[in-house]
Motif scaffolding. Structure first.
Motif, PDB file in Angstrom:
ATOM      1  N   LEU A  84     -61.057 -36.208  -0.550  1.00  0.00           N
ATOM      2  CA  LEU A  84     -60.149 -34.995  -1.075  1.00  0.00           C
ATOM      3  C   LEU A  84     -59.055 -35.501  -1.240  1.00  0.00           C
ATOM      4  O   LEU A  84     -58.254 -35.885  -0.175  1.00  0.00           O
ATOM      5  N   THR A  85     -58.204 -35.288  -2.265  1.00  0.00           N
ATOM      6  CA  THR A  85     -57.053 -35.764  -2.571  1.00  0.00           C
ATOM      7  C   THR A  85     -55.985 -34.528  -2.854  1.00  0.00           C
ATOM      8  O   THR A  85     -56.503 -33.421  -3.469  1.00  0.00           O
ATOM      9  N   ARG A  86     -54.927 -34.680  -2.870  1.00  0.00           N
ATOM     10  CA  ARG A  86     -53.849 -33.642  -3.273  1.00  0.00           C
ATOM     11  C   ARG A  86     -52.983 -34.215  -4.172  1.00  0.00           C
ATOM     12  O   ARG A  86     -52.559 -35.156  -4.390  1.00  0.00           O
ATOM     13  N   ALA A  87     -52.563 -33.074  -5.204  1.00  0.00           N
ATOM     14  CA  ALA A  87     -51.822 -33.328  -6.230  1.00  0.00           C
ATOM     15  C   ALA A  87     -50.620 -32.442  -6.063  1.00  0.00           C
ATOM     16  O   ALA A  87     -51.146 -31.347  -7.202  1.00  0.00           O
ATOM     17  N   GLY A  88     -49.490 -32.734  -5.705  1.00  0.00           N
ATOM     18  CA  GLY A  88     -48.622 -31.175  -5.916  1.00  0.00           C
ATOM     19  C   GLY A  88     -49.276 -30.292  -5.037  1.00  0.00           C
ATOM     20  O   GLY A  88     -49.385 -30.355  -3.773  1.00  0.00           O
ATOM     21  N   ASP A  89     -49.405 -29.194  -5.579  1.00  0.00           N
ATOM     22  CA  ASP A  89     -50.132 -28.005  -4.717  1.00  0.00           C
ATOM     23  C   ASP A  89     -51.432 -27.876  -5.001  1.00  0.00           C
ATOM     24  O   ASP A  89     -51.939 -26.618  -4.755  1.00  0.00           O
ATOM     25  N   ALA A  90     -52.068 -28.795  -5.462  1.00  0.00           N
ATOM     26  CA  ALA A  90     -53.500 -28.426  -5.973  1.00  0.00           C
ATOM     27  C   ALA A  90     -54.376 -29.888  -5.411  1.00  0.00           C
ATOM     28  O   ALA A  90     -53.764 -30.675  -4.825  1.00  0.00           O
ATOM     29  N   PHE A  91     -55.652 -29.329  -5.180  1.00  0.00           N
ATOM     30  CA  PHE A  91     -56.685 -30.099  -4.585  1.00  0.00           C
ATOM     31  C   PHE A  91     -57.785 -30.603  -5.304  1.00  0.00           C
ATOM     32  O   PHE A  91     -58.412 -29.661  -6.383  1.00  0.00           O
ATOM     33  N   ALA A  92     -58.375 -31.887  -5.062  1.00  0.00           N
ATOM     34  CA  ALA A  92     -59.472 -32.030  -5.987  1.00  0.00           C
ATOM     35  C   ALA A  92     -60.293 -33.338  -5.111  1.00  0.00           C
ATOM     36  O   ALA A  92     -59.870 -33.804  -4.385  1.00  0.00           O
ATOM     37  N   PHE A  93     -61.777 -33.325  -5.538  1.00  0.00           N
ATOM     38  CA  PHE A  93     -62.403 -34.452  -4.953  1.00  0.00           C
ATOM     39  C   PHE A  93     -62.403 -35.638  -6.034  1.00  0.00           C
ATOM     40  O   PHE A  93     -62.479 -35.577  -7.155  1.00  0.00           O
ATOM     41  N   ARG A  94     -62.357 -36.793  -5.618  1.00  0.00           N
ATOM     42  CA  ARG A  94     -61.981 -38.015  -6.271  1.00  0.00           C
ATOM     43  C   ARG A  94     -62.921 -38.948  -5.652  1.00  0.00           C
ATOM     44  O   ARG A  94     -62.756 -39.172  -4.362  1.00  0.00           O
ATOM     45  N   THR A  95     -63.322 -40.023  -6.343  1.00  0.00           N
ATOM     46  CA  THR A  95     -64.009 -41.199  -5.631  1.00  0.00           C
ATOM     47  C   THR A  95     -63.058 -41.936  -5.050  1.00  0.00           C
ATOM     48  O   THR A  95     -61.819 -42.248  -5.488  1.00  0.00           O
ATOM     49  N   ALA A  96     -63.631 -42.597  -4.104  1.00  0.00           N
ATOM     50  CA  ALA A  96     -62.684 -43.497  -3.228  1.00  0.00           C
ATOM     51  C   ALA A  96     -62.328 -44.714  -3.989  1.00  0.00           C
ATOM     52  O   ALA A  96     -63.126 -45.400  -4.742  1.00  0.00           O
ATOM     53  N   PRO A  97     -60.884 -44.936  -3.929  1.00  0.00           N
ATOM     54  CA  PRO A  97     -60.598 -46.245  -4.868  1.00  0.00           C
ATOM     55  C   PRO A  97     -61.085 -47.451  -4.594  1.00  0.00           C
ATOM     56  O   PRO A  97     -61.667 -48.217  -5.682  1.00  0.00           O
ATOM     57  N   ASP A  98     -61.804 -47.500  -3.486  1.00  0.00           N
ATOM     58  CA  ASP A  98     -62.309 -48.925  -3.145  1.00  0.00           C
ATOM     59  C   ASP A  98     -63.522 -49.028  -3.788  1.00  0.00           C
ATOM     60  O   ASP A  98     -64.273 -50.073  -3.899  1.00  0.00           O
ATOM     61  N   LEU A  99     -64.156 -48.038  -4.359  1.00  0.00           N
ATOM     62  CA  LEU A  99     -65.462 -48.278  -4.991  1.00  0.00           C
ATOM     63  C   LEU A  99     -65.455 -48.408  -6.599  1.00  0.00           C
ATOM     64  O   LEU A  99     -66.224 -48.271  -7.393  1.00  0.00           O
ATOM     65  N   ALA A 100     -64.194 -48.498  -6.960  1.00  0.00           N
ATOM     66  CA  ALA A 100     -63.739 -48.750  -8.580  1.00  0.00           C
ATOM     67  C   ALA A 100     -65.017 -49.759  -9.191  1.00  0.00           C
ATOM     68  O   ALA A 100     -65.491 -49.340 -10.200  1.00  0.00           O
ATOM     69  N   TRP A 101     -65.115 -50.817  -8.669  1.00  0.00           N
ATOM     70  CA  TRP A 101     -66.133 -51.752  -9.083  1.00  0.00           C
ATOM     71  C   TRP A 101     -67.314 -51.067  -9.667  1.00  0.00           C
ATOM     72  O   TRP A 101     -67.785 -51.649 -10.138  1.00  0.00           O
ATOM     73  N   LEU A 102     -67.755 -50.211  -8.553  1.00  0.00           N
ATOM     74  CA  LEU A 102     -69.087 -49.571  -8.649  1.00  0.00           C
ATOM     75  C   LEU A 102     -69.323 -48.736  -9.967  1.00  0.00           C
ATOM     76  O   LEU A 102     -70.067 -48.482 -10.454  1.00  0.00           O
ATOM     77  N   LEU A 103     -68.018 -48.101 -10.278  1.00  0.00           N
ATOM     78  CA  LEU A 103     -67.693 -47.064 -11.178  1.00  0.00           C
ATOM     79  C   LEU A 103     -67.374 -47.392 -12.408  1.00  0.00           C
ATOM     80  O   LEU A 103     -66.930 -46.539 -13.339  1.00  0.00           O
ATOM     81  N   HIS A 104     -67.224 -48.782 -12.672  1.00  0.00           N
ATOM     82  CA  HIS A 104     -66.865 -49.506 -13.966  1.00  0.00           C
ATOM     83  C   HIS A 104     -67.628 -48.527 -15.180  1.00  0.00           C
ATOM     84  O   HIS A 104     -66.846 -48.515 -16.040  1.00  0.00           O
ATOM     85  N   SER A 105     -68.868 -48.292 -15.095  1.00  0.00           N
ATOM     86  CA  SER A 105     -69.443 -47.555 -16.405  1.00  0.00           C
ATOM     87  C   SER A 105     -68.970 -46.227 -16.545  1.00  0.00           C
ATOM     88  O   SER A 105     -69.160 -45.636 -17.817  1.00  0.00           O
ATOM     89  N   GLU A 106     -68.315 -45.782 -15.593  1.00  0.00           N
ATOM     90  CA  GLU A 106     -67.882 -44.192 -15.995  1.00  0.00           C
ATOM     91  C   GLU A 106     -66.162 -44.261 -16.356  1.00  0.00           C
ATOM     92  O   GLU A 106     -65.818 -43.355 -16.830  1.00  0.00           O
ATOM     93  N   GLN A 107     -65.635 -45.496 -16.568  1.00  0.00           N
ATOM     94  CA  GLN A 107     -64.187 -45.591 -17.156  1.00  0.00           C
ATOM     95  C   GLN A 107     -64.244 -44.775 -18.477  1.00  0.00           C
ATOM     96  O   GLN A 107     -65.212 -45.108 -19.407  1.00  0.00           O
ATOM     97  N   VAL A 108     -63.182 -43.944 -18.664  1.00  0.00           N
ATOM     98  CA  VAL A 108     -63.058 -43.615 -19.968  1.00  0.00           C
ATOM     99  C   VAL A 108     -61.670 -44.429 -20.690  1.00  0.00           C
ATOM    100  O   VAL A 108     -60.931 -44.877 -20.098  1.00  0.00           O
ATOM    101  N   GLU A 109     -62.235 -44.497 -21.851  1.00  0.00           N
ATOM    102  CA  GLU A 109     -61.069 -45.154 -22.782  1.00  0.00           C
ATOM    103  C   GLU A 109     -59.889 -44.364 -22.739  1.00  0.00           C
ATOM    104  O   GLU A 109     -59.805 -43.410 -22.764  1.00  0.00           O
ATOM    105  N   GLN A 110     -58.983 -45.103 -22.621  1.00  0.00           N
ATOM    106  CA  GLN A 110     -57.448 -44.562 -22.315  1.00  0.00           C
ATOM    107  C   GLN A 110     -56.647 -45.001 -23.307  1.00  0.00           C
ATOM    108  O   GLN A 110     -56.651 -46.225 -23.660  1.00  0.00           O
TER     109      GLN A 110
END
Lengths: 236, 264, 236
Positions: A84-110
């Motif tokens: 659960l992360t916080r950004a300013g006054d808002a909240f969201a669920f986000r994947t844990a950063p240490d699992l970035a390698w596992l989610l490589h395929s979800e990367q969106v073109e930026q």
């Protein structure tokens, strides 16, 4: 306490106007904290974007302690694959950063940001609220066409209050989406902010007669240093 | 002596290498920062006098190489030359405004601040970022949270819509004015093209572009431009001009021996 | 089965290209079950579609017991606001059915505002309080009833005071909801034309005396500087 009940009834009436009637507060007991936690969990999981505290409060039955339930939920997810992360006054669920390698395929073109856009973004984040003239003073070049639009389009910056100096120039500040994107809880958590401030590198220090001293700056003269706006942003 | 001269040459070569990169610099401050970094000293203790000299030498080298520098590089050069002279001369007690030392300190501050912002930007971009290292729910179940999002519009769209409306008004009088002027370049271009096609004598009026021939402002402008263009080409030896009588029609044709080669 | 092993190895190799190197299968010990659970949790969360057992097996490091980790994860989410569901051979997180009402009201279609609406809105924002006749004068065309109604319905505009001129026409102003949606603190913070231009926010159409004007003309050559755009402008 009596007033609370009163307000509750009214508030609910408005909400009920658009949506399948939530349990009418006042008539039904406030759900237990564990249930409030479940509700917030469901709402945050369902949304890809952060949900503000105000939105959560509006959506949960009257009388819920959103802040408390959020704190519980956050603890529950600490160390999990999703946090659960916080950004300013808002909240969201986000994947844990240490699992970035596992989610490589979800990367969106930026979109690639130009060096000018990246620097401008950093200047807005660290100096906010900041005028265009100030950005130009710091970078030593004019803000080129497209730089500001790109940042506005990404919704990483928005307009702040006009500066109360002659000409009343518009200012720019960073948004919640910016905080969300860079994993920051608030602008105060910008990396190195404290050191930069202590080193005086965030002061606006115009020098009349210098090559970089734009007209706007000499006008700003009086309120050199940290503006009240900026204080409000960083110190609250 | 020889060693110093060699050092100068090395510096000059280094400057020339930088000059080749000039398009990569984002203005004079960026260039100054690069020069300062080359000195490998703490930016807070950067000897501004030395830096000013380096910059001036750089500008001179660029001029030597006949490289065109944007005006702001030259403005900075002029200011640094002024700063340098003030740093070298004893302070004039009658002079008002900031002292040379203050000006130098401010420049050092600007360099340090720019460097700090660059580092901050790099640190920011190196963070775990949404959509790269960190991910949102891939299959969100609610369309959105706010009800008002039924219709969406961005601030940028709003401002652009307004700008579009307002500049349309600004633009109109201008659009009416400009098209009545035939630029000399356009007239030259047209004349050159026409002369390749034909080697016969033609009246000047026959070279006017379609849409510019009806009497009026546009015709006057086209005649003036085409006339000026024909004089220019005559000077270059590309056309012959003739006029049978005073105020008579001006005729022109491709200069003898020119243009035909194109046709083989 | 042999193919699966092959794929797993490749997938891992690619992932290793950025971020903390994943445990290379075979060389490193299999992550503990709790870690496998975290990984599956993150993958299911981030995926746009349900993920099959085979996919999970391929994405996780070699030697993971996906079935076992899934079972654990499923138990962990039992009774929560979000549950782990199975559809055929694939797994996904879904809102707990009893909380569906929390999300129900949000299923709205998103539409872009029409050009007429956004222009009208922009004029109201910049010129408020403004009458309908004034809007029409600025836009140069009649404002349809539907446009105003739509903006009223969105609660982005509301009626202001009547103008004290003959006919006492109604005026329009923007609302709090408008400011909220566009991330503004007040309508006065909107940049003026000059500021829009300086910030590079105007499209690249040449402006009177603008530096771009001359270049555009010389390019047009034969046409003597009249671009099709310009024609359209003075023909209408």
């Amino acid at each position: 306490m009596m007033d609370d009940t009163q307000d509750g009834g009214q508030g609910c009436g408005q909400d009920g106007g658009h949506a399948p009637a939530p349990p009418t507060p006042g008539l039904f007991p406030v759900p237990p904290l564990a249930e409030q936690e479940r509700m917030i969990e469901a709402v945050l999981f369902a949304s890809a974007e952060p949900v503000s505290m105000a939105d959560l409060t509006r959506r949960l039955p009257e009388g819920c302690d959103v802040a408390e339930a959020l704190a519980h939920l956050r603890r529950r997810y600490a160390g999990r694959g999703v946090v659960l992360t916080r950004a300013g006054d808002a909240f969201a669920f986000r994947t844990a950063p240490d699992l970035a390698w596992l989610l490589h395929s979800e990367q969106v073109e930026q979109r690639r940001l130009s060096r000018a856009a990246i620097e401008t973004l950093a200047i807005i984040a660290y100096h906010q609220p900041v005028t265009r003239a100030e950005i130009e003073e710091i970078r030593g070049v004019a803000v080129s066409r497209g730089t500001i639009d790109q940042l506005l389009e990404l919704e990483w910056i928005r307009l702040g209050r006009r500066r109360m100096t002659p000409g009343r120039p518009v200012t720019f500040v960073v948004t919640e989406a910016f905080l969300d994107h860079f994993g920051l809880e608030s602008a105060r958590d910008l990396p190195g902010l404290k050191e930069l401030r202590e080193a005086g590198l965030l002061d606006s220090r115009p020098l009349p007669g210098g090559p970089g001293a734009a007209e706007d700056d000499s006008e700003a003269g009086e309120d050199a240093g940290i503006s009240p706006d900026q204080r409000a942003l960083f110190d609250d | 002596m020889g060693g110093a001269a060699e050092g100068d040459i090395a510096l000059r070569l280094a400057d020339e290498a930088l000059i080749l990169d000039i398009d990569g610099f984002e203005g004079p401050l960026d260039l100054l920062l690069t020069l300062a970094r080359r000195q490998k000293v703490d930016l807070r203790r950067i000897p501004i006098l030395q830096l000013a000299e380096q910059y001036l030498r750089f500008i001179e080298a660029a001029r030597g190489l006949r490289i065109e520098l944007a005006a702001d590089y030259l403005v900075m050069a002029a200011w640094l030359a002024y700063l340098k002279s003030r740093l070298l001369l004893p302070p004039d007690p009658a002079e008002e405004g900031p002292s040379a030392e203050d000006l130098a300190a401010h420049l050092a501050f600007q360099l340090e601040r720019l460097e700090a912002m660059r580092e901050a930007a790099a640190r920011l971009m190196a963070r775990d970022r949404l959509g790269r290292e960190v991910h949102a729910r891939g299959a969100p179940e609610a369309a959105t949270i706010a009800r008002s999002r039924q219709y969406t519009a961005s601030l940028l769209e709003l401002m652009q819509a307004y700008a579009r409306l307002r500049t349309r008004d600004d633009f109109r009088p201008y659009a009416f004015d400009r098209p009545d002027v035939l630029p000399l370049e356009a007239a030259l271009e047209r004349l050159r093209m026409r002369l390749v096609d034909s080697g016969d004598w033609l009246e000047l009026a026959q070279f006017l572009p379609p849409g510019w021939r009806a009497p009026g402002k546009r015709r006057r402008s086209a005649v003036a431009s085409t006339f000026a263009a024909s004089l220019e080409l005559a000077k270059q030896g590309q056309v012959d001009l003739t006029q049978a009588e005073s105020f008579g029609p001006l005729r022109l044709r491709r200069a003898a021996g020119r243009g035909r080669s194109h046709d083989g």
